[in-house]
Write an enzyme that holds these catalytic residues in place. Structure first.
Site, mmCIF file in Angstrom:
data_model
loop_
_atom_site.group_PDB
_atom_site.id
_atom_site.type_symbol
_atom_site.label_atom_id
_atom_site.label_comp_id
_atom_site.label_asym_id
_atom_site.label_seq_id
_atom_site.Cartn_x
_atom_site.Cartn_y
_atom_site.Cartn_z
ATOM 1 N N ILE A 144 24.922 19.226 40.117
ATOM 2 C CA ILE A 144 25.432 20.356 40.891
ATOM 3 C C ILE A 144 24.375 20.702 41.932
ATOM 4 C CG2 ILE A 144 26.928 21.285 39.079
ATOM 5 C CD1 ILE A 144 24.848 23.364 38.451
ATOM 6 N N ASP A 145 24.796 21.346 43.010
ATOM 7 C CA ASP A 145 23.886 21.659 44.108
ATOM 8 C C ASP A 145 22.723 22.525 43.642
ATOM 9 O OD1 ASP A 145 25.624 20.305 45.740
ATOM 10 O OD2 ASP A 145 26.585 22.105 46.539
ATOM 11 N N ARG A 146 21.620 22.408 44.341
ATOM 12 C CA ARG A 146 20.416 23.173 44.016
ATOM 13 C C ARG A 146 20.688 24.681 43.976
ATOM 14 N NH1 ARG A 146 14.737 23.035 47.514
ATOM 15 N NH2 ARG A 146 13.627 24.601 46.279
#
Length: 313
Positions: A144-146
């Site tokens: 998942i995105d940062r």
């Protein structure tokens, strides 16, 4: 940067390790070695399986004995495991919401990358390995995105990794996110079907007819004066999919530094929000060992709850 000479290793292959190619196994065992060196020691016959030379495509079987020759590796500072005394690492221990012998589920904080790289010394997976030094195997099942918070699956066995990734490929895993978007989301907009194309230079994703088919389903949870809290369920798993689909629908997510609207950030900033309001809230999947259908939920961090309370008032 210094060099280390490793000792010869003998590895007994169990059921969990079986099925993978010997070159992939070695690359995982010798992470500091360039790929070319791994293939060279295979080609020269320095790696033995049951005392015999094998080719790179050989698939390991349970009961095999692998001899890994001594090699010289470079010890880079960024390869050193992060200290468990670091606040950011220690806090992850409290963010583990499920764990057994097969998998670990983390409620990843916003701002923590899933893995190191691109100037980051370490990410969630490196921190978890430092917190679980006894674990023989810890690998990300997905990403998942940062800046997105919420559920992150980590496999503790190779068999669990294969099983869970197969579920992702077959699209039987069900994920849902909470997102705070700009404006009044139209109740008639329940699905966005828009192909997405990623620019490999800057990683910006756009809706493009030449892109990959992408589908996200939406449901309104709560409406505010200038914002809507929505429930987003991605059917496909493209990079930045929810962020781009909400923007495409005319309702970018709050504090999205790539696809957002600064005017909306100013509005939500009044209630203390200063991070991307996208949270991986629930996941449903089949447990790789018990075959039980599991549903895991991850609570939103207090900052998001506080922002919603501020919008209500």
């Amino acid at each position: 940067m210094s060099e280390i000479r490793t000792k010869v290793q003998f590895v007994d292959i169990d059921d969990d390790m079986a099925g993978q190619r010997i070159d992939n196994f070695l690359r995982n065992q010798l992470k500091s070695l360039p790929k070319s060196v791994v293939y060279r020691i295979l080609r020269k016959g320095e790696v033995r399986v049951n005392k015999k030379r094998v080719k790179a495509e050989y698939k390991l079987q349970a009961g095999d004995l692998v001899r890994i020759p001594p090699v010289t590796v470079e010890e880079k500072t960024e390869d050193i495991a992060p200290s468990t005394k670091l606040t950011k690492v220690a806090e992850l221990e409290q963010m583990i919401i499920f764990e057994d012998d097969h998998l670990l589920i983390l409620n990843k904080p916003s701002g923590t990358a899933v893995h190191g790289g691109s100037g980051l010394k370490f990410g969630a997976i490196e921190a978890l390995r430092a917190l679980r030094p006894q674990a023989r195997f810890l690998e990300l099942v997905h990403r998942i995105d940062r800046d997105t918070s919420g559920i992150l699956l980590v496999a503790k066995k190779r068999s669990a990794l294969r099983h869970l990734q197969a579920q992702f490929r077959e699209k039987t895993v069900k994920k849902s996110y909470f997102a705070l978007v700009m404006g009044k989301w139209k109740r008639s907009c329940k699905v966005v079907n828009a192909p997405l194309l990623k620019n490999e230079v800057n990683s910006i994703v756009r809706v493009n007819p030449n892109g990959k088919a992408s589908e996200t389903r939406f449901k309104i949870i709560e409406e505010f004066e200038q914002a809507t809290l929505i429930h987003a369920s991605p059917i496909t798993g493209r990079t930045h999919q929810i962020r781009v689909h909400t923007q495409y629908a005319g309702h970018p997510i709050a504090w999205d530094d790539r696809y957002g609207d600064r005017r909306f950030d100013a509005y939500t900033g009044q209630v203390g929000l200063d991070r991307l309001f996208l949270h991986a809230a629930t996941i449903q999947f089949v447990h790789p060992q018990t075959q039980d259908w599991m549903e895991i939920s991850a609570p939103m961090e207090p900052k998001l709850e506080k922002a919603l309370a501020g919008l209500r008032s």
